[in-house]
Write an enzyme that holds these catalytic residues in place. Structure first.
Site, PDB file in Angstrom:
ATOM      1  CG  ASP A 199       4.084  11.823  39.739  1.00 25.39           C
ATOM      2  OD1 ASP A 199       2.781  11.621  39.886  1.00 25.39           O
ATOM      3  OD2 ASP A 199       4.302  12.702  39.560  1.00 25.39           O
ATOM      4  CG  ASP A 245      -1.592  10.875  37.558  1.00 24.42           C
ATOM      5  OD1 ASP A 245      -0.180  10.267  37.866  1.00 24.42           O
ATOM      6  OD2 ASP A 245      -1.935  12.340  38.234  1.00 24.42           O
TER       7      ASP A 245
END
Length: 439
Positions: A103, A315
């Site tokens: 992440d 992201d």
């Protein structure tokens, strides 16, 4: 005649110092000697993933994928089950394999640990710190205990962590250090001693049983990227394959992560919002030859018609691209004028612009280019209008009332390098399904 041999005790002392010095520097030496590290980055909906459900149809999996992405945005990306990619690391001595959610929107790496006072079910054995020789708890006096607001001092001078999410999920436990080992796909394994991570004894919420924790790749001081900064030269990159590809995506660290070639493009990484996020400056989007200026900001103090630096977050864990509603509306209107096909609605509520695929199976859409500061990126046609249900394609850029995100669907088949030493993002269009895509 004078002797040229050192006393045995001195020889032993010299050897011991050399050995200890080499052990402390092994991670840097190994990473430099072997050019870096490359690992598989497994999409959670691919057949390579333990999350893969063979009983679900392709469109069932897509529906869940887009639902997760929409939930991430509603929760301002602060939910624990949001990541879409998994990576394997090994922790401890002897090393134990961990499959965690990779992440770029998180900093602290944490896993479930024994003794587990409150834990969610996980398929693999829970990590036992008593079985590793290199595990150490971090003291409250250590500088690592002051890095982040999620850290605090517990009993017996031991540093603790607590990570909470807006959906009331949380992880809490000991801040610790241990050896992290990466089994590189292109080189031999490389180990990094004394990596800080969270050993969670209380973990509750919407976590998946297949993934025992989070692997933090953000830009904050507790992330793996920052901790390994000198060993990997402040560089990591990934190359994402399309979801239906038989090949796995890859993530690389160090020199092996460098994007090379005459067609490499670069845009500055901007520090904004939380230290965790990687922010870019989007100046506009073009549909064919018509360019739309991106002059929107969540900062009310910004001057009218000015470009707000760091106005979009890139992201890996967010699927769709989210744009301010007013800008999205202008983009949609431009596309509607250009596309000659029958517009329909999708049962997936996240999508606003959808079309029926013609009988010949050929849906034609104009090229869409994102204009970042100093660099243009053409969105992959294959994932920009996606067949989200049988016979229906939808635009995978959608409106947002919150932050803007540049999602992973529009990063596919680009080799994307995060160069934190020079604060820039480098990217090169390529076929990520091929070996040595970056060479």
């Amino acid at each position: 005649m004078a002797s040229y041999h050192k006393p045995l005790s001195n020889l032993f002392y010299t050897f011991l110092l050399s050995y200890l010095a080499s052990f402390c520097l092994v991670s840097i030496i190994e990473a430099q000697k072997y050019g870096g590290i490359t690992l598989d980055l497994i999409h959670r909906d691919s057949p390579h993933s333990p999350f893969y459900n063979i009983s679900q149809t392709y469109f069932d999996r897509l529906s869940k994928l887009f639902h997760r992405s929409n939930s991430q945005l509603i929760q301002a990306r602060l939910i624990p089950d949001g990541g879409e990619y998994l990576m394997k690391i090994r922790i401890g001595t002897p090393p134990v394999e961990i499959l965690g959610i990779a992440d770029t929107g998180s900093d602290l790496t944490w896993i479930q640990c024994k003794p587990c006072y409150e834990c969610y079910n996980q398929t693999s054995p829970i990590f036992d710190p008593k079985k590793t020789k290199t595990y150490r708890q971090v003291s409250c006096k250590s500088r690592q205990c002051s890095y982040d607001g999620s850290l605090f001092c517990g009993s017996s001078n031991r540093c603790k962590y607590e990570v909470s999410y807006v959906d009331k999920s949380y992880s809490m436990g000991d801040l610790a250090v241990d050896t992290f080992t990466f089994d590189s796909k292109s080189r031999k394994s490389v180990s990094f001693p004394k990596v800080v991570f969270g050993c969670g004894h209380w973990n509750h919420g919407t976590f998946k049983k297949m993934a025992p924790g989070i692997i933090g790749l953000g830009r904050g001081p507790l992330s793996i990227i920052k901790q390994l900064d000198k060993s990997i030269d402040g560089i990591f990159s990934y190359c994402l394959t399309f979801i239906d590809s038989n090949a796995t995506s890859k993530i690389s660290f160090g020199r092996e992560a460098i994007v090379r070639g005459p067609k490499v493009k670069s845009t500055p990484i901007v520090r904004k919002y939380l230290d965790t996020f990687y922010c870019l400056t989007l100046e506009g989007i073009s549909v064919d030859r018509e360019r739309l200026a991106y002059n929107f900001s969540i900062n009310s103090n910004s001057k009218e018609n000015s470009i707000d630096e760091g106005n979009i977050i890139i992201d890996s864990g967010t699927t769709l691209t989210y744009l301010p509603r007013e800008f999205y509306d202008a983009l949609e209107s431009t596309l509607v004028k250009t596309i000659k096909a029958r517009r329909v609605s999708s049962k997936l509520r996240a999508f606003k612009l959808c079309y029926e695929i013609p009988k010949d199976g050929k849906f034609n859409s104009p090229p869409i280019v994102a204009h970042f500061r100093g660099a243009d990126l053409e969105l992959p046609k294959r994932s920009t209008f996606y067949e989200v249900e049988k016979g229906i394609v939808c635009l995978t850029l959608v409106p947002s009332e919150n932050l803007a995100f540049f999602g992973n669907l529009h990063q596919m088949n680009y080799h994307i390098e995060y160069d934190l030493k020079n604060q820039k993002l480098n990217f090169l269009k390529t076929d990520c399904s091929k070996p040595h895509y970056s060479r």
